[in-house]
Design a protein around this motif. Structure first.
Motif, PDB file in Angstrom:
ATOM      1  N   THR A   1      27.162 -11.615 -43.716  1.00  0.00           N
ATOM      2  CA  THR A   1      27.540 -13.024 -43.610  1.00  0.00           C
ATOM      3  C   THR A   1      26.310 -13.911 -43.520  1.00  0.00           C
ATOM      4  N   MET A   2      25.383 -13.542 -42.641  1.00  0.00           N
ATOM      5  CA  MET A   2      24.191 -14.364 -42.464  1.00  0.00           C
ATOM      6  C   MET A   2      23.281 -14.310 -43.687  1.00  0.00           C
ATOM      7  N   GLU A   3      23.231 -13.175 -44.364  1.00  0.00           N
ATOM      8  CA  GLU A   3      22.450 -13.101 -45.596  1.00  0.00           C
ATOM      9  C   GLU A   3      23.012 -14.074 -46.633  1.00  0.00           C
ATOM     10  N   ASN A   4      24.330 -14.185 -46.696  1.00  0.00           N
ATOM     11  CA  ASN A   4      24.964 -15.143 -47.586  1.00  0.00           C
ATOM     12  C   ASN A   4      24.538 -16.563 -47.217  1.00  0.00           C
ATOM     13  N   VAL A   5      24.614 -16.870 -45.938  1.00  0.00           N
ATOM     14  CA  VAL A   5      24.316 -18.227 -45.472  1.00  0.00           C
ATOM     15  C   VAL A   5      22.884 -18.632 -45.807  1.00  0.00           C
ATOM     16  N   VAL A   6      21.926 -17.757 -45.503  1.00  0.00           N
ATOM     17  CA  VAL A   6      20.518 -18.166 -45.616  1.00  0.00           C
ATOM     18  C   VAL A   6      19.980 -18.056 -47.035  1.00  0.00           C
ATOM     19  N   THR A   7      20.690 -17.347 -47.922  1.00  0.00           N
ATOM     20  CA  THR A   7      20.196 -17.223 -49.294  1.00  0.00           C
ATOM     21  C   THR A   7      20.880 -18.192 -50.256  1.00  0.00           C
ATOM     22  N   LYS A   8      21.989 -18.793 -49.850  1.00  0.00           N
ATOM     23  CA  LYS A   8      22.634 -19.766 -50.739  1.00  0.00           C
ATOM     24  C   LYS A   8      21.817 -21.065 -50.740  1.00  0.00           C
ATOM     25  N   PRO A   9      21.894 -21.845 -51.810  1.00  0.00           N
ATOM     26  CA  PRO A   9      21.160 -23.117 -51.851  1.00  0.00           C
ATOM     27  C   PRO A   9      21.528 -24.013 -50.675  1.00  0.00           C
ATOM     28  N   ALA A  10      20.544 -24.719 -50.158  1.00  0.00           N
ATOM     29  CA  ALA A  10      20.761 -25.552 -48.970  1.00  0.00           C
ATOM     30  C   ALA A  10      21.872 -26.571 -49.178  1.00  0.00           C
ATOM     31  N   ASP A  11      22.015 -27.084 -50.390  1.00  0.00           N
ATOM     32  CA  ASP A  11      23.051 -28.086 -50.651  1.00  0.00           C
ATOM     33  C   ASP A  11      24.452 -27.527 -50.435  1.00  0.00           C
ATOM     34  N   PHE A  12      24.603 -26.217 -50.524  1.00  0.00           N
ATOM     35  CA  PHE A  12      25.911 -25.601 -50.363  1.00  0.00           C
ATOM     36  C   PHE A  12      26.155 -25.108 -48.940  1.00  0.00           C
TER      37      PHE A  12
END
Length: 216
Positions: free
Chosen positions: A107-118
């Motif tokens: 979950t956290m890997e998803n959060v921190v690797t997605k573009p900041a705008d998303f």
């Protein structure tokens, strides 16, 4: 029904068990809450995710069913996946359940690797802003030693530093609904919370103040 009704109690119960509190039904309650969260994820294009709310629908026979609202959600401590991830991580440690811990990391890997705008974070503050995400990321970096979280923590800290407003009363404003910018002296939605997170990011000492937020 808002999802934080579940992660908050889950984190509290997990922390109680981790601190040697034992009461009847504690282990079962942690497992039941963590399983419920695991079953009601709403993945997005980047991976594991949760919506901010779920809705209860009633069938013709009067039986309820829970349907997550698949809407974009901000990646925050309060109503976002980072708060869920931390609760699941603590549950995994409390029950020695690697599956909960693995789901929290994904979950956290998803959060921190997605573009900041998303991530949909408009405010620098703790509750629903960048500071809260940074503090959770720092906890995952310390607990897992994974490079992805150390890198993300540095990027989020830099983002917070860029958000500093030297001409404002307190240095950081809370950005509320309607892009209203508020000079808030409180911990949850104000400059003090941002300052504490920046302090945590600047040194190797493990903070104790984030116990208030059920993060440690």
């Amino acid at each position: 029904m808002r999802k934080p009704c579940i992660p908050g109690p889950l984190a509290l119960l997990a922390l109680a068990k981790l601190n040697s509190v034992e009461v009847d039904g504690l282990t079962q309650a942690i497992s039941r809450l963590a399983d419920w969260l695991s079953e009601h994820r709403t993945d997005d294009s980047w991976g594991v995710n949760w919506s901010s709310v779920v809705s209860v629908q009633w069938g013709a026979d009067g039986s309820p069913s829970i349907d997550p609202e698949r809407l974009p959600t901000h990646a925050a401590w309060c109503y976002g996946s980072p708060g869920v991830a931390r609760a699941l991580w603590l549950a995994g440690r409390a029950l020695d359940r690697g599956d909960y811990g693995d789901l929290a990391i994904k979950t956290m890997e998803n959060v921190v690797t997605k573009p900041a705008d998303f991530r949909f974070l408009k405010s620098p503050t703790f509750c629903h802003g960048v500071a809260g995400l940074l503090q959770i990321t720092l906890r995952f970096a310390a607990d897992t030693r994974l490079p992805v979280f150390r890198k993300a923590a540095g990027e989020l800290a830099a983002e917070l530093i860029r958000a500093y407003e030297p001409d404002s009363i307190l240095g950081y404003r809370s950005v509320e609904t309607g892009a209203c910018r508020v000079d808030n002296p409180g911990l949850l939605d104000g400059a003090p919370g941002v300052a504490l997170v920046l302090l945590a990011a600047s040194c190797n000492a493990s903070p104790t103040w984030d116990r208030l937020f059920l993060l440690s």
